[in-house]
Structures are given as C-alpha cells and as structure tokens.
Write a protein that holds these residues in place. Structure first.
Motif, PDB file in Angstrom:
ATOM      1  N   ILE A  38      14.190  41.557  23.999  1.00 38.85           N
ATOM      2  CA  ILE A  38      14.337  41.923  25.406  1.00 38.85           C
ATOM      3  C   ILE A  38      15.115  43.231  25.454  1.00 38.85           C
ATOM      4  O   ILE A  38      16.213  43.315  24.907  1.00 38.85           O
ATOM      5  CB  ILE A  38      15.096  40.831  26.175  1.00 38.85           C
ATOM      6  N   THR A  64      15.549  40.367  33.233  1.00 35.24           N
ATOM      7  CA  THR A  64      15.638  38.911  33.318  1.00 35.24           C
ATOM      8  C   THR A  64      16.541  38.495  34.473  1.00 35.24           C
ATOM      9  O   THR A  64      17.240  39.325  35.064  1.00 35.24           O
ATOM     10  CB  THR A  64      16.209  38.291  32.022  1.00 35.24           C
ATOM     11  N   LEU A 105      13.610  31.415  33.508  1.00 31.48           N
ATOM     12  CA  LEU A 105      13.248  32.379  32.467  1.00 31.48           C
ATOM     13  C   LEU A 105      12.332  33.475  33.015  1.00 31.48           C
ATOM     14  O   LEU A 105      11.558  34.067  32.269  1.00 31.48           O
ATOM     15  CB  LEU A 105      12.579  31.665  31.287  1.00 31.48           C
ATOM     16  N   CYS A 107      10.904  36.969  34.074  1.00 28.51           N
ATOM     17  CA  CYS A 107      11.060  38.279  33.443  1.00 28.51           C
ATOM     18  C   CYS A 107      10.018  39.217  34.039  1.00 28.51           C
ATOM     19  O   CYS A 107       8.838  38.865  34.119  1.00 28.51           O
ATOM     20  CB  CYS A 107      10.876  38.156  31.933  1.00 28.51           C
ATOM     21  N   LEU A 112       9.162  35.247  28.863  1.00 25.41           N
ATOM     22  CA  LEU A 112      10.175  34.897  27.878  1.00 25.41           C
ATOM     23  C   LEU A 112       9.800  33.565  27.241  1.00 25.41           C
ATOM     24  O   LEU A 112       9.459  32.611  27.948  1.00 25.41           O
ATOM     25  CB  LEU A 112      11.558  34.803  28.530  1.00 25.41           C
TER      26      LEU A 112
END
Length: 161
Positions: A38, A64, A105, A107, A112
C-alpha cells in the motif's frame, strides 16, 4: 535522468501469519490488477523528501480507511533502486503490524487482501513486489536493520544481506 521516489507498506495480520496487500484496480495504467504494498509517490516538489515516513503515512491515509491507531511498529525495512527508461526509481518498503482487524478494508486504489506469508501469490504481483515482499516478510520482526537493494537487468533483487 529523472528521479521518482515511492513508499509502500506491508502490514502483518494481528493474529495470523499473513500480510495485508493491495491488488491494484484493473483500470490502473501501471500494473493493473497486480498485487503490491500500500503506498505511492513521494511528492518531492512539496518537500516530502524531508519526511519519507510522513509521505508513507499520507499515502496510507489517502488510500485506506484503516485508522493508524491500530497500526504499530511501522519502520522502513528495505530501500530498493531500479532504472526504468530515463527514470531512476527509489522505493522504500515499510512494514507494520495491525493490533486489531480493521472494521473496513475499503481502498480507493483497488482491493486490500490478506495473504498467508508461506503462500504469497508471487505470480500475481507487480514485478518488483514479487521480489521485495517475500524478502521483507522473511526478515525477523526484531531485525532493526534497513536493508538496501537494487534490481539487475534481469529483474533480480540484489541486497546487502
């Protein structure tokens, strides 16, 4: 020659031997649908070169919704350099550990996903990530060293290990 500086973080699962990685969106120009850490580009023109950890945290926060309050032991583990055409690319690989499972999660760069360390999807990774992520996952968690590496013309990672 142009310089590009990028950061990426790989987070360990709070209880399992797994890491959280990013599968890039299929509509991305570079490496669509492939897996990596990430992160993103350090904004050198904005002075971020003086705070590389801050740049990594900014990218993590932009991409995120995971609160930094559940992330611990963030540190740079590996710096790599690669030449792409007329660009020299410096990539700083960070690791950290989640202290709890994130509630969300989401993103904005893709999806993710957790992957078991002993069965990382190497063939589905960005070429450089396929070498660097297994390397940083193999480092003992109590290893305080920052490793240095470069990629040869065949794409192999050469480190000072």
């Amino acid at each position: 020659m142009e310089l590009g500086v990028f950061t990426a973080i790989v987070l360990r699962h709070p209880t399992e031997d797994a890491v959280l990685l990013l599968r890039r969106s299929p509509d991305k120009k570079r490496f669509p649908g492939l897996i990596t850490g990430i992160g993103g580009q350090v904004e050198l023109a904005d002075g971020e070169g003086a705070d590389l950890v801050g740049s990594m945290l900014r990218e993590f926060d932009e991409e995120t919704v995971i609160p930094m309050e559940i992330v611990e032991d963030v540190r740079c583990r590996l710096s790599t350099i690669i030449t792409r055409g007329d660009q020299q690319v410096l990539l700083l690989w960070f690791t950290g550990r989640l202290t709890a499972m994130p509630e969300d999660l989401a993103c904005n760069e893709g999806v993710l996903e957790f992957h078991a360390i002993d069965s990382l999807p190497i063939r589905e990774m960005v070429p450089t990530a396929s070498k660097t992520i297994p390397f940083i996952c193999s480092l003992p968690e109590d290893d305080e060293a920052i490793w240095n590496g470069c990629f040869d013309d065949a794409g192999n990672l050469i480190t000072n290990r």
